[in-house]
Design a protein around this motif. Sequence first.
Motif, PDB file in Angstrom:
ATOM      1  N   ILE A  37       0.744  -1.209   0.057  1.00 35.77           N
ATOM      2  CA  ILE A  37       0.003  -0.098   0.054  1.00 35.77           C
ATOM      3  C   ILE A  37       0.819   1.191  -0.150  1.00 35.77           C
ATOM      4  O   ILE A  37       1.541   1.440   1.085  1.00 35.77           O
ATOM      5  N   LEU A  38       0.910   1.931  -1.286  1.00 38.97           N
ATOM      6  CA  LEU A  38       1.957   3.039  -1.284  1.00 38.97           C
ATOM      7  C   LEU A  38       1.507   4.364  -0.912  1.00 38.97           C
ATOM      8  O   LEU A  38       1.533   5.428  -1.857  1.00 38.97           O
ATOM      9  N   GLY A  39       0.930   4.482   0.219  1.00 41.92           N
ATOM     10  CA  GLY A  39       0.517   5.969   0.838  1.00 41.92           C
ATOM     11  C   GLY A  39      -0.743   6.556   0.369  1.00 41.92           C
ATOM     12  O   GLY A  39      -1.558   5.892  -0.388  1.00 41.92           O
ATOM     13  N   ASP A  40      -1.287   7.382   1.360  1.00 41.75           N
ATOM     14  CA  ASP A  40      -2.376   7.811   1.210  1.00 41.75           C
ATOM     15  C   ASP A  40      -3.434   6.925   1.465  1.00 41.75           C
ATOM     16  O   ASP A  40      -4.664   6.921   0.595  1.00 41.75           O
ATOM     17  N   PHE A  41      -3.318   5.795   2.342  1.00 42.02           N
ATOM     18  CA  PHE A  41      -4.203   4.747   2.570  1.00 42.02           C
ATOM     19  C   PHE A  41      -5.371   5.538   3.332  1.00 42.02           C
ATOM     20  O   PHE A  41      -6.523   4.999   2.928  1.00 42.02           O
ATOM     21  N   PHE A  42      -5.211   6.333   4.051  1.00 34.94           N
ATOM     22  CA  PHE A  42      -6.219   7.050   4.839  1.00 34.94           C
ATOM     23  C   PHE A  42      -6.127   8.516   4.292  1.00 34.94           C
ATOM     24  O   PHE A  42      -5.090   9.122   3.834  1.00 34.94           O
ATOM     25  N   GLU A  43      -7.394   9.061   4.544  1.00 35.35           N
ATOM     26  CA  GLU A  43      -7.573  10.749   4.070  1.00 35.35           C
ATOM     27  C   GLU A  43      -6.833  11.594   4.963  1.00 35.35           C
ATOM     28  O   GLU A  43      -6.173  12.319   4.451  1.00 35.35           O
ATOM     29  N   ALA A  44      -6.822  11.117   6.198  1.00 37.26           N
ATOM     30  CA  ALA A  44      -6.112  12.104   7.179  1.00 37.26           C
ATOM     31  C   ALA A  44      -5.415  10.856   8.320  1.00 37.26           C
ATOM     32  O   ALA A  44      -6.278   9.952   8.596  1.00 37.26           O
ATOM     33  N   TRP A  45      -4.673  11.279   8.855  1.00 40.91           N
ATOM     34  CA  TRP A  45      -4.200  10.464  10.180  1.00 40.91           C
ATOM     35  C   TRP A  45      -3.354  11.499  11.078  1.00 40.91           C
ATOM     36  O   TRP A  45      -2.450  11.934  10.793  1.00 40.91           O
ATOM     37  N   ILE A  46      -4.015  11.747  12.330  1.00 42.96           N
ATOM     38  CA  ILE A  46      -3.316  12.716  12.891  1.00 42.96           C
ATOM     39  C   ILE A  46      -2.754  11.975  14.397  1.00 42.96           C
ATOM     40  O   ILE A  46      -2.201  12.664  15.157  1.00 42.96           O
ATOM     41  N   GLY A  47      -2.472  10.680  14.339  1.00 41.69           N
ATOM     42  CA  GLY A  47      -1.754   9.863  15.295  1.00 41.69           C
ATOM     43  C   GLY A  47      -2.502   8.602  15.636  1.00 41.69           C
ATOM     44  O   GLY A  47      -3.791   8.552  15.571  1.00 41.69           O
ATOM     45  N   ASP A  48      -1.729   7.557  16.052  1.00 34.04           N
ATOM     46  CA  ASP A  48      -1.949   6.318  16.630  1.00 34.04           C
ATOM     47  C   ASP A  48      -2.977   6.471  17.722  1.00 34.04           C
ATOM     48  O   ASP A  48      -3.841   5.576  17.988  1.00 34.04           O
ATOM     49  N   ASP A  49      -2.756   7.448  18.592  1.00 29.62           N
ATOM     50  CA  ASP A  49      -3.283   7.491  19.790  1.00 29.62           C
ATOM     51  C   ASP A  49      -4.821   8.148  19.547  1.00 29.62           C
ATOM     52  O   ASP A  49      -5.722   8.097  20.582  1.00 29.62           O
ATOM     53  N   ALA A  50      -5.194   8.530  18.292  1.00 29.64           N
ATOM     54  CA  ALA A  50      -6.284   9.205  18.073  1.00 29.64           C
ATOM     55  C   ALA A  50      -7.198   8.250  17.141  1.00 29.64           C
ATOM     56  O   ALA A  50      -8.231   8.605  16.358  1.00 29.64           O
ATOM     57  N   MET A  51      -6.847   6.697  17.158  1.00 29.44           N
ATOM     58  CA  MET A  51      -7.418   6.094  16.028  1.00 29.44           C
ATOM     59  C   MET A  51      -9.053   6.153  16.352  1.00 29.44           C
ATOM     60  O   MET A  51      -9.587   5.878  17.574  1.00 29.44           O
ATOM     61  N   THR A  52      -9.740   6.103  15.702  1.00 33.36           N
ATOM     62  CA  THR A  52     -11.373   5.897  15.567  1.00 33.36           C
ATOM     63  C   THR A  52     -11.876   4.508  15.265  1.00 33.36           C
ATOM     64  O   THR A  52     -10.703   3.705  15.003  1.00 33.36           O
ATOM     65  N   HIS A  76       4.144   5.811   3.913  1.00 34.22           N
ATOM     66  CA  HIS A  76       3.256   6.595   4.388  1.00 34.22           C
ATOM     67  C   HIS A  76       3.170   7.643   2.826  1.00 34.22           C
ATOM     68  O   HIS A  76       3.923   7.627   1.921  1.00 34.22           O
ATOM     69  N   GLY A  77       1.860   8.480   3.186  1.00 34.72           N
ATOM     70  CA  GLY A  77       1.604   9.242   1.914  1.00 34.72           C
ATOM     71  C   GLY A  77       1.631  10.606   2.477  1.00 34.72           C
ATOM     72  O   GLY A  77       2.271  10.933   3.421  1.00 34.72           O
ATOM     73  N   ASN A  78       1.216  11.590   1.519  1.00 32.24           N
ATOM     74  CA  ASN A  78       1.257  12.984   2.106  1.00 32.24           C
ATOM     75  C   ASN A  78       0.264  13.238   3.078  1.00 32.24           C
ATOM     76  O   ASN A  78      -0.029  14.447   3.871  1.00 32.24           O
ATOM     77  N   ARG A  79      -0.928  12.490   2.956  1.00 26.47           N
ATOM     78  CA  ARG A  79      -2.185  12.654   3.991  1.00 26.47           C
ATOM     79  C   ARG A  79      -1.928  11.844   5.177  1.00 26.47           C
ATOM     80  O   ARG A  79      -2.715  12.026   6.125  1.00 26.47           O
ATOM     81  N   ASP A  80      -1.249  10.600   5.261  1.00 23.97           N
ATOM     82  CA  ASP A  80      -1.131   9.897   6.623  1.00 23.97           C
ATOM     83  C   ASP A  80       0.181   9.787   6.915  1.00 23.97           C
ATOM     84  O   ASP A  80       0.537   8.686   7.392  1.00 23.97           O
ATOM     85  N   PHE A  81       0.976  10.479   6.888  1.00 25.80           N
ATOM     86  CA  PHE A  81       2.673  10.292   7.164  1.00 25.80           C
ATOM     87  C   PHE A  81       2.832  10.132   8.728  1.00 25.80           C
ATOM     88  O   PHE A  81       3.933   9.971   9.360  1.00 25.80           O
ATOM     89  N   MET A  82       1.589  10.264   9.350  1.00 28.33           N
ATOM     90  CA  MET A  82       1.895  10.290  11.000  1.00 28.33           C
ATOM     91  C   MET A  82       1.617   8.956  11.349  1.00 28.33           C
ATOM     92  O   MET A  82       1.539   8.605  12.724  1.00 28.33           O
ATOM     93  N   MET A 125       6.814  21.364  -1.563  1.00 26.97           N
ATOM     94  CA  MET A 125       7.946  20.925  -1.169  1.00 26.97           C
ATOM     95  C   MET A 125       8.582  21.359  -0.013  1.00 26.97           C
ATOM     96  O   MET A 125       9.238  20.660   0.985  1.00 26.97           O
ATOM     97  N   ARG A 126       8.333  22.849   0.263  1.00 22.63           N
ATOM     98  CA  ARG A 126       8.809  23.354   1.330  1.00 22.63           C
ATOM     99  C   ARG A 126       8.054  22.811   2.733  1.00 22.63           C
ATOM    100  O   ARG A 126       8.722  22.213   3.719  1.00 22.63           O
ATOM    101  N   LEU A 127       6.568  22.567   2.489  1.00 25.60           N
ATOM    102  CA  LEU A 127       5.537  22.300   3.359  1.00 25.60           C
ATOM    103  C   LEU A 127       6.065  20.761   3.892  1.00 25.60           C
ATOM    104  O   LEU A 127       6.071  20.472   4.873  1.00 25.60           O
ATOM    105  N   ARG A 128       6.333  20.077   2.962  1.00 27.44           N
ATOM    106  CA  ARG A 128       6.822  18.454   2.994  1.00 27.44           C
ATOM    107  C   ARG A 128       7.998  18.463   3.962  1.00 27.44           C
ATOM    108  O   ARG A 128       8.082  17.597   4.843  1.00 27.44           O
TER     109      ARG A 128
END
Length: 240
Positions: A37-52, A76-82, A125-128
Amino acid sequence: MILLISDLHLEEERPDITRAFLSFLQTRAPRAEALYILGDFFEAWIGDDAMTPFQHSIAQALRTLADGGTRIFLMHGNRDFMIGNGFCREAGCTLLPDPSLVQMNGEPVLLMHGDSLCTQDEAYMRLRRWLRNPATLFILRHLPLATRHKLARKLRKESRMQTRQKAAEITDVTPGEIPRILRQYGVRTLIHGHTHRPGIHELDLDGQSARRIVLGDWDRQGWALQVDEQGFLQTPFNLV
């Protein structure tokens, strides 16, 4: 057989994609030796401790596949790098660095999410670079959950607005990056996602044939790349 997918952007607001993915896990994926699975599996990810509960259910579906003998690799993708080790332990998958060099059909293949190839998008790229900095990640993971939720919503809104305003060539990979990265890793096959522009691009690399395979996203239809003795074949399928 090996299967590769990318850019599902799983979220509760898209139950059609979730149903298609769960069906894929139950029907096609069990026949595979490995699923990447090559990234952006989830639309957003804010931390494993916040799993729904929704995210836990996806992890459990992956665990069922892993327990059946299919190895699962997640990038990791750009949406779920955490996404971290907590999710991977629950899901029974291995977190891959971006990029990663693997063997497929007896040849080295380079796997990437693909966003790092879009070097013409200088603002992104700067944000990344800022978001992927270990110090930034440490701070983000220790922010209150409410703050992380607010920041994630802000980044998603800004990303969508900027993408609509940017020319197509800016949000696609930079052509010169492809031969550079192929030479750097000594490969003639690159597989990535991110751009939502599925296709197989045949290349000439220093007088030898090479290829760039772009995985499709799961918005209007699903996509999976199958690698077996017949070669590399990517096919779309209907969401259910």
